[in-house]
Write a protein that holds these residues in place. Sequence first.
Motif, PDB file in Angstrom:
ATOM      1  N   PHE A  84     -10.671 135.179  64.094  1.00 58.62           N
ATOM      2  CA  PHE A  84     -11.478 135.234  62.846  1.00 58.62           C
ATOM      3  C   PHE A  84     -10.146 135.226  61.655  1.00 58.62           C
ATOM      4  CE2 PHE A  84     -14.136 136.557  66.054  1.00 58.62           C
ATOM      5  CZ  PHE A  84     -15.370 135.780  65.788  1.00 58.62           C
ATOM      6  N   GLU A 123     -12.071 137.084  57.655  1.00 62.07           N
ATOM      7  CA  GLU A 123     -13.610 136.678  57.781  1.00 62.07           C
ATOM      8  C   GLU A 123     -14.390 137.910  58.317  1.00 62.07           C
ATOM      9  OE1 GLU A 123     -13.970 133.540  60.594  1.00 62.07           O
ATOM     10  OE2 GLU A 123     -13.221 131.936  59.203  1.00 62.07           O
ATOM     11  N   THR A 127      -6.816 139.701  50.380  1.00 62.27           N
ATOM     12  CA  THR A 127      -7.734 138.698  50.217  1.00 62.27           C
ATOM     13  C   THR A 127      -8.313 138.614  48.533  1.00 62.27           C
ATOM     14  OG1 THR A 127      -9.282 140.540  50.825  1.00 62.27           O
ATOM     15  CG2 THR A 127      -8.641 138.781  52.545  1.00 62.27           C
TER      16      THR A 127
END
Length: 331
Positions: A67, A71, A196
């Motif tokens: 992932f 995610e 992120t």
Amino acid sequence: MIDRRQLMIASAIVAGACAAGAPALAQDVTLRFGHYAAPADTAHKAAERFAELVAEKSGGAMAIEVFPAGELGNSPTMLEGARLGTIDLVLTGNPYFTGFAPVLNLLDLPFLFESDAHAYAVLDGEVGQALMDAIRPSGLQGLAFWELGFRSLTNNVRPIREPADLKGLKLRTTPNPAHIKAFETLGANPTPMPFTEVYAALQTGTIDGQENPVNHIYASKLQEVQKYLSLTEHAYTAAPLVMNAMRFNSLTDEQKQILHEAALEAAAYERQLNDEEEAGSLEGMRAAGMEIIEDPDREAFRDAVADVTRAAYVAEHGSELLDKAIAAAKD
């Protein structure tokens, strides 16, 4: 480079973990692997290679579900998930480990490593093993040190050629104490945040700049929201690949060995990719309109921050590991 000797070390690590582990399970295994990197990043390519190697070595009895790009959450969230067991495997930058294993701050000291070879000698040797051991009490089993690489600076205000150019800039940093202290010393305003969130923060002007390795900057498309790149190479960032310790200890000896060997081989693969792709990443950012300062005054940056950050580390953790890491450059 990771070689057969490193694989033999992995075998010894597995043997020790098995002796302390829970009863082994023999059935097929599927593991969830979360990481921070964009699909174009070398870290994701290495994660895919890791999954391929595990499948090959286990004859299809072990599967890794990857992932990417946060995610499963940002880096602190994924690490907490791995400690709790809601995620099996996590790869993220070393600075995120220093909150619960502060001795790992060693690896983030500015200008500690003289070259890639120096960094790999430390990570793949005695010092690296001692640092992996320091992670284990937090409920995580270390498998191998992957990497981000040597960090450089980007920003939207001015070219960075010497320490004085950083004064007043609001820079995203990792939460690592050595990084924060270094940029405070240089007169910047360090602003820790999960990676992120960085693209949006740069796009909106919440921060002026950030610092990361060249390939990571390019793969994350920060050239779309940054004007200047200065190749300061002021610190190196390792990326431990870790697994929930209880989940690891539930595996058979053979399955543990497969994970360790695949992790080390994927680490070597990622290092090779980072070396091969750096020139292309620089050219891509230049083509996108970034101004690249290739020869900032690195000695001035080193003189400003190396001693003060090392002194802070020694005051907290002693000098033994630092001395061994410095000596590894001469081996």
